[in-house]
Design an enzyme around this catalytic site. Structure first.
Site, PDB file in Angstrom:
ATOM      1  CD  GLU A 148      -2.652   0.611   0.199  1.00 28.27           C
ATOM      2  OE1 GLU A 148      -3.838   0.328  -0.206  1.00 28.27           O
ATOM      3  OE2 GLU A 148      -2.903   2.325  -0.845  1.00 28.27           O
ATOM      4  NE  ARG A 151      -0.205  10.859  -1.583  1.00 22.22           N
ATOM      5  CZ  ARG A 151      -0.522  11.879  -1.773  1.00 22.22           C
ATOM      6  NH1 ARG A 151      -0.063  13.198  -2.456  1.00 22.22           N
ATOM      7  NH2 ARG A 151      -2.101  11.633  -2.834  1.00 22.22           N
ATOM      8  CB  CYS A 265       5.507   5.144   6.864  1.00 22.00           C
ATOM      9  SG  CYS A 265       3.673   4.582   6.495  1.00 22.00           S
TER      10      CYS A 265
HETATM   11  C1  UDX Z   1       5.089   7.751   3.322  1.00 19.76           C
HETATM   12  C2  UDX Z   1       4.953   7.664   1.961  1.00 19.76           C
HETATM   13  O1  UDX Z   1       4.509   8.893   1.403  1.00 19.76           O
HETATM   14  C3  UDX Z   1       3.275   6.702   1.575  1.00 19.76           C
HETATM   15  O2  UDX Z   1       3.425   6.649   0.324  1.00 19.76           O
HETATM   16  C4  UDX Z   1       3.815   5.242   2.088  1.00 19.76           C
HETATM   17  O3  UDX Z   1       2.685   4.699   2.209  1.00 19.76           O
HETATM   18  C5  UDX Z   1       3.657   5.832   3.620  1.00 19.76           C
HETATM   19  O4  UDX Z   1       4.726   6.900   3.887  1.00 19.76           O
HETATM   20  P1  UDX Z   1       3.143   9.391   5.333  1.00 19.76           P
HETATM   21  O5  UDX Z   1       3.617   8.886   5.886  1.00 19.76           O
HETATM   22  O6  UDX Z   1       1.406   9.673   5.131  1.00 19.76           O
HETATM   23  O7  UDX Z   1       3.431   8.869   4.211  1.00 19.76           O
HETATM   24  O8  UDX Z   1       3.370  10.856   4.245  1.00 19.76           O
HETATM   25  P2  UDX Z   1       4.481  11.609   4.230  1.00 19.76           P
HETATM   26  O9  UDX Z   1       3.208  12.712   3.125  1.00 19.76           O
HETATM   27  O10 UDX Z   1       5.341  10.836   2.246  1.00 19.76           O
HETATM   28  O11 UDX Z   1       5.769  12.398   4.450  1.00 19.76           O
HETATM   29  C6  UDX Z   1       5.747  11.984   5.337  1.00 19.76           C
HETATM   30  C7  UDX Z   1       6.952  12.885   6.145  1.00 19.76           C
HETATM   31  O12 UDX Z   1       8.045  13.591   5.302  1.00 19.76           O
HETATM   32  C8  UDX Z   1       6.262  13.508   6.761  1.00 19.76           C
HETATM   33  O13 UDX Z   1       6.936  13.812   8.337  1.00 19.76           O
HETATM   34  C9  UDX Z   1       6.478  15.204   6.111  1.00 19.76           C
HETATM   35  O14 UDX Z   1       6.153  16.563   6.573  1.00 19.76           O
HETATM   36  C10 UDX Z   1       8.045  15.029   5.497  1.00 19.76           C
HETATM   37  N1  UDX Z   1       8.161  15.882   4.612  1.00 19.76           N
HETATM   38  C11 UDX Z   1       7.443  15.496   2.974  1.00 19.76           C
HETATM   39  C12 UDX Z   1       9.264  16.446   4.475  1.00 19.76           C
HETATM   40  O15 UDX Z   1       9.878  16.995   5.485  1.00 19.76           O
HETATM   41  N2  UDX Z   1      10.184  17.256   3.280  1.00 19.76           N
HETATM   42  C13 UDX Z   1       8.864  16.078   1.804  1.00 19.76           C
HETATM   43  O16 UDX Z   1       9.226  17.612   1.037  1.00 19.76           O
HETATM   44  C14 UDX Z   1       8.025  16.041   1.826  1.00 19.76           C
END
Ligand code: UDX
Length: 438
Positions: A148, A151, A265
């Site tokens: 999966e 996000r 994650c």
């Molecule tokens: C992530 C993956 O994107 C997703 O495909 C997987 O299934 C689960 O893990 P998620 O944990 O929901 O999803 O969050 P995501 O949007 O990926 O952000 C992860 C973290 O990275 C957040 O803390 C966000 O603030 C941070 N982030 C994201 C940054 O610091 N900079 C960025 O440019 C993007």
């Protein structure tokens, strides 16, 4: 299609409701009675945009039920395993207790032709181990791995219209064909909309998921490492990210420097991936992920150090306002949240932290009752000597200096996500500091 979904957390609850929304008959199973009671009465047990709406419509259709009793899976043909694989305490490995318990619990109810489908993020090798378990106990049933990629915050949309589907199937071509046909039926709508499909072996499917998360984490830590260099040279990492992002080979997404990544994650998945590589005798292949993790954790320390510096050398008994506790906006998830971690560290240094978040206060309070939580920005910033914007909720991105400057004791702000207009704050007389940009 009759479907069961084992595990109704951030992944499973959305998957169950989305599958019912697509027209399938779904039963969601979880050991947590409170969660199941909430879901059964149409309430989302956590904040996820769009989930309450599909829960209500799917429950009303009669196609979505919930139970704490595994026996309720009887009659379903496809059984999704969507339980958590958190970091094991005292180790970097994934805790497989819940996945094993879910599959063991399913075994007595499996019938000929049933398909167990793993969705959880697992160490490579898990699917073939579980496939053997299924074969031993229910020779007519099979197993597939279907990672999966949703996000949080976009989970409903990502589940109903994923950007790709991956099936990891048995090496036996006949079993593989049957598994593929069943999954095609489950995902008929997405496939009709030309969603790319990769059908592969178990190991590749498992690796696709952890590699995707490792890549995303690396991209974020890459730009945060550049932010560290920009910080000592006066460069601007946001403009740099825009400039390199125009190269389509690089791309602008996931190049936002800030306080680093968190959530349920990315952090634990890169650690578990590294731990698995070590078990496989290939630790050096993923040694760089330790650096990715270290860069990420340094960002939190950097903010704490900057707060202390801006407060004149000590945080003790200084009043600090924290805006944002969730690991990212549009979520109430505080697992490994950099924002909450920074608030906790400052509290540990003796600062008087007043924290707020539109959705995550309840979760943050349950984990860190020692912090002081308030409902509004106005209450958080009242008399504060410094304001920290740590999770970029829309309502925080649009705050203007004029809205809060009558309330604070000191016009100092740290923009942990590089989302405010620096000129606007400086022109209003604030000391404005950001991450890797002037
Ligand atoms: C992530 C993956 O994107 C997703 O495909 C997987 O299934 C689960 O893990 P998620 O944990 O929901 O999803 O969050 P995501 O949007 O990926 O952000 C992860 C973290 O990275 C957040 O803390 C966000 O603030 C941070 N982030 C994201 C940054 O610091 N900079 C960025 O440019 C993007």
């Amino acid at each position: 299609m009759k479907i069961s979904v084992i595990g109704c957390g951030y992944l499973g609850a959305v998957h169950a409701a989305a599958m019912a929304e697509l027209g399938h008959d779904v039963v969601g199973i979880d050991v947590d009675e409170r969660k199941i009671d909430a879901l059964a009465s149409g309430q989302a047990p956590f904040f996820e945009p769009g989930l309450p709406e599909i829960l209500t419509s799917a429950s009303a259709s009669g196609r979505l039920t919930f139970s704490t009793d595994m026996a309720a899976v009887k009659g379903a043909t496809v059984h999704f395993v969507a339980v958590g694989t958190p970091q094991k305490p005292g180790s970097y490995s994934a805790d497989m207790t819940y996945v094993d318990a879910a599959v063991d619990g399913l075994l007595p109810y499996l019938q000929d032709g049933d398909l167990v489908v793993g969705k959880s993020t697992v160490p490579v090798g898990t699917a073939s181990r579980l496939a053997a378990k299924v074969k031993d106990s229910a020779p007519g049933a099979n197993l597939a791995w279907n990672p999966e990629f949703l996000r949080e915050g976009f989970a409903v949309q990502d589940t109903i219209s994923p950007d790709r589907l991956v099936y990891g199937v048995s090496p036996d071509p006949e079993v593989a064909g049957k598994s593929r046909a069943l999954l095609n039926e489950v995902y008929a709508k997405a496939l009709n909309e030309q969603t790319p499909l990769v059908v592969t072996d178990y190991a590749t499917a498992e690796l696709v998921k952890v590699s995707a998360n490792a890549f995303l984490a690396t991209k974020i830590s890459f730009i945060n490492a550049i932010a560290e260099i920009a910080e000592v040279t006066g460069g601007n990492v946001t403009e740099l990210a825009d400039a390199i992002g125009f190269d389509t080979r690089i791309g602008r997404r996931f190049l936002n420097a800030g306080i680093g990544f968190g959530g349920g994650c990315l952090p634990k998945d890169i650690r578990a991936f590294g731990a698995r590589a070590e078990e496989l005798g290939r630790g050096e292949s993923l040694a760089f992920l330790k650096e990715v993790d270290a860069i990420n954790l340094r960002r939190r320390q950097h903010v704490v150090d900057l707060v202390v510096e801006m407060l004149g050398g000590k945080a003790f008994e200084k009043r600090v306002a924290v805006l944002g506790l969730a690991f990212k906006p549009e979520s109430d998830d505080i697992r490994d949240s950099p924002s909450l971690d920074i608030a906790v560290q400052l509290n540990g240094l003796g600062a008087i932290v007043r924290a707020t978040d539109p959705e995550a206060i309840q979760n943050a309070h349950a984990k860190h009752p020692q912090l002081h939580f308030v409902d509004t920005v106005a209450e958080a910033v009242e008399d504060a000597e410094i304001v920290l914007l740590l999770t970029e909720w829309k309502e925080y991105r649009s705050i203007l200096p004029q809205q809060i400057e009558g309330l604070v004791a000191g016009k100092q702000i740290i923009d942990g996500r590089n989302v405010l207009d620096s000129a606007q704050w400086r022109d209003a007389g604030w000391t404005y500091r950001a991450m890797g940009r002037p």
